[in-house]
Design an enzyme around this catalytic site. Structure first.
Site, PDB file in Angstrom:
ATOM      1  NE  ARG A   1     -40.400 -10.402   2.860  1.00  0.00           N
ATOM      2  CZ  ARG A   1     -40.522 -11.091   3.690  1.00  0.00           C
ATOM      3  NH1 ARG A   1     -39.641 -11.171   4.701  1.00  0.00           N
ATOM      4  NH2 ARG A   1     -41.152 -12.308   3.682  1.00  0.00           N
TER       5      ARG A   1
ATOM      6  CB  THR B   1     -64.811 -14.710  -8.927  1.00  0.00           C
ATOM      7  OG1 THR B   1     -64.475 -14.730  -7.597  1.00  0.00           O
ATOM      8  CG2 THR B   1     -64.578 -16.095  -9.509  1.00  0.00           C
ATOM      9  CB  ILE B   2     -60.190 -11.584  -7.135  1.00  0.00           C
ATOM     10  CG1 ILE B   2     -61.045 -11.457  -5.767  1.00  0.00           C
ATOM     11  CG2 ILE B   2     -60.444 -10.305  -7.709  1.00  0.00           C
ATOM     12  CD1 ILE B   2     -60.533 -10.494  -4.722  1.00  0.00           C
ATOM     13  CG  ASP B   3     -63.247 -15.041  -4.212  1.00  0.00           C
ATOM     14  OD1 ASP B   3     -62.428 -14.053  -3.837  1.00  0.00           O
ATOM     15  OD2 ASP B   3     -64.507 -15.024  -4.079  1.00  0.00           O
TER      16      ASP B   3
ATOM     17  NE  ARG C   1     -67.374 -16.318  -1.974  1.00  0.00           N
ATOM     18  CZ  ARG C   1     -68.130 -16.652  -3.021  1.00  0.00           C
ATOM     19  NH1 ARG C   1     -69.225 -15.714  -2.962  1.00  0.00           N
ATOM     20  NH2 ARG C   1     -67.885 -17.324  -3.935  1.00  0.00           N
TER      21      ARG C   1
ATOM     22  CG  ASP D   1     -70.871 -19.059  -6.089  1.00  0.00           C
ATOM     23  OD1 ASP D   1     -70.919 -18.085  -6.143  1.00  0.00           O
ATOM     24  OD2 ASP D   1     -70.455 -19.778  -5.239  1.00  0.00           O
TER      25      ASP D   1
ATOM     26  CD  GLN E   1     -56.632  -8.462  -1.547  1.00  0.00           C
ATOM     27  OE1 GLN E   1     -56.304  -9.911  -1.317  1.00  0.00           O
ATOM     28  NE2 GLN E   1     -57.414  -8.056  -0.596  1.00  0.00           N
ATOM     29  NE  ARG E   2     -64.343  -8.021  -4.813  1.00  0.00           N
ATOM     30  CZ  ARG E   2     -65.636  -8.016  -4.624  1.00  0.00           C
ATOM     31  NH1 ARG E   2     -66.363  -7.100  -4.983  1.00  0.00           N
ATOM     32  NH2 ARG E   2     -66.166  -8.963  -3.731  1.00  0.00           N
TER      33      ARG E   2
ATOM     34  CG  ASP F   1     -64.206 -19.427  -5.464  1.00  0.00           C
ATOM     35  OD1 ASP F   1     -64.629 -18.749  -6.443  1.00  0.00           O
ATOM     36  OD2 ASP F   1     -65.389 -18.788  -4.633  1.00  0.00           O
TER      37      ASP F   1
ATOM     38  NE  ARG G   1     -73.720  -8.984  -4.322  1.00  0.00           N
ATOM     39  CZ  ARG G   1     -72.757  -9.748  -4.523  1.00  0.00           C
ATOM     40  NH1 ARG G   1     -73.317 -10.975  -5.234  1.00  0.00           N
ATOM     41  NH2 ARG G   1     -71.532  -9.851  -4.165  1.00  0.00           N
ATOM     42  CB  SER G   2     -81.262  -8.514  -8.935  1.00  0.00           C
ATOM     43  OG  SER G   2     -82.518  -8.522  -9.310  1.00  0.00           O
TER      44      SER G   2
ATOM     45  CD  GLU H   1     -62.597 -11.809   2.272  1.00  0.00           C
ATOM     46  OE1 GLU H   1     -62.637 -10.824   2.832  1.00  0.00           O
ATOM     47  OE2 GLU H   1     -63.104 -12.051   1.057  1.00  0.00           O
TER      48      GLU H   1
ATOM     49  N   GLY I   1     -69.422  -9.832  -7.636  1.00  0.00           N
ATOM     50  CA  GLY I   1     -68.064  -8.894  -7.541  1.00  0.00           C
ATOM     51  C   GLY I   1     -67.319  -8.867  -8.705  1.00  0.00           C
TER      52      GLY I   1
END
Length: 324
Positions: free
Chosen positions: A159, A130-132, A176, A107, A256-257, A134, A76-77, A224, A15
């Protein structure tokens, strides 16, 4: 293969994340600073197999630090998952004399680089993009700060309409299997609750929080992929038991990305890109660059691959206190 690294290739995979271009820029210019030739691999591992590899110079990465996404593209591969695909990628790299790789991603990128190192003994280093946020071994990943700021900006706007109509908004953010964007944007956005993958919150528990708060409008942030379900599912469950609020759902998604990376992500990416090249020169391989307590570190891939970073307990405590 010579023990001295002379030619380095850089690629992005998985991503996209704001700040990847800043990392590419740093890798390229640090390589040139240390008298190394540098190459771009377009479209990640897929481009490596397709021989989509070109040389770069310092000017090749001019005027990209402020751009979101990745100029090197990502893909992706499935073929890279096979021994034949990896061998083709290796042959293409070696045909150009490339003797080291820098990957920017998460990862999945790490897993591919680790396998590549095991099979061909080519020095590899990964930069966490990565935005996560994680990945264990680093306090921050490239893109996380920008993505969280984007979420907070959206929450502030939602708001306004929530207050105007006494509405209960469920706002779903990315991440994720990680709740870092949700918990921090929830705290920063004044949400009554943040529902994250690391902890399950029942509908009854959420309704009890809403009842206790006695607010005429509220925001609930939902990560999510959580155990409690999606924002749409949770909103439906609340509606069935609690009809006081006019309930709405907003899914921020890939918003967000995108966008220009924050100053923090630009500086972080620049530091990590330089650290990756300096690590290769120092003989480090099969590692991920990270930042811990403002210090650059190198983490063995085996300590980072396929492992989730736990949410800091202090964040959970703060969110609980502020939810009243």
């Amino acid at each position: 293969m010579s023990t001295e690294i002379k030619k380095i290739a850089v690629f992005t995979s998985g991503g996209d994340a704001p700040g990847m271009n800043a990392a590419i820029r740093a890798v390229v210019r640090a390589s040139i600073y240390y008298d190394k030739e540098v190459f771009a691999v377009y479209r990640g591992y897929e481009g490596m197999i397709d021989n989509d590899i070109v040389p770069l110079d310092a000017r090749s990465v001019g005027n990209i630090i402020q751009r979101g996404g990745t100029i090197l593209k990502s893909a992706r591969s499935k073929e890279f998952r096979t021994p034949e695909g990896r061998k083709q990628a290796y042959d293409n790299l070696r045909a150009r004399g490339i003797d080291a790789l820098v990957g920017i991603g998460g990862d999945g990128t790490f897993t591919g680089l680790h396998k590549f190192y095991e099979e061909f003994n080519m020095p590899v280093i990964c930069i966490p993009g990565t935005i996560d946020n994680d990945l264990p071994g680093t306090d921050y990943t490239i893109g996380y700060d920008t993505a969280t700021n984007t979420a907070v900006e959206a929450i502030d706007k939602i708001r306004d309409t929530a207050l105007s109509h006494n509405r209960l908004f469920f706002i779903e953010v990315m991440g994720r299997d990680s709740g870092y964007i949700a918990i921090n944007s929830g705290i920063a956005g004044g949400a009554i609750a943040a529902i994250i993958p690391e902890e399950k919150m029942t509908t009854d528990e959420l309704i009890a929080m809403l009842d206790k708060s006695d607010k005429r409008s509220s925001l609930v942030i939902v990560a999510e992929g959580g155990k409690s379900g999606s924002a749409i599912e949770i909103a439906k469950q609340v509606n069935e038991k609690f009809s006081y609020y006019d309930t709405k759902v907003t899914i921020l998604g890939h918003l967000q990305r995108g966008g220009s990376p924050s100053y923090f992500d630009r500086v972080l990416a620049s530091k990590m890109g330089i650290a990756a090249i300096e690590g290769l020169i120092q003989g480090k391989t099969d590692v991920m660059v990270g930042v811990r307590d403002k210090t650059m570190v190198y983490n063995d891939f085996k300590t980072t691959m396929n492992k989730d970073r736990e949410i800091e307990p202090e964040l959970l405590r703060i969110a609980k206190i502020l939810s009243i």
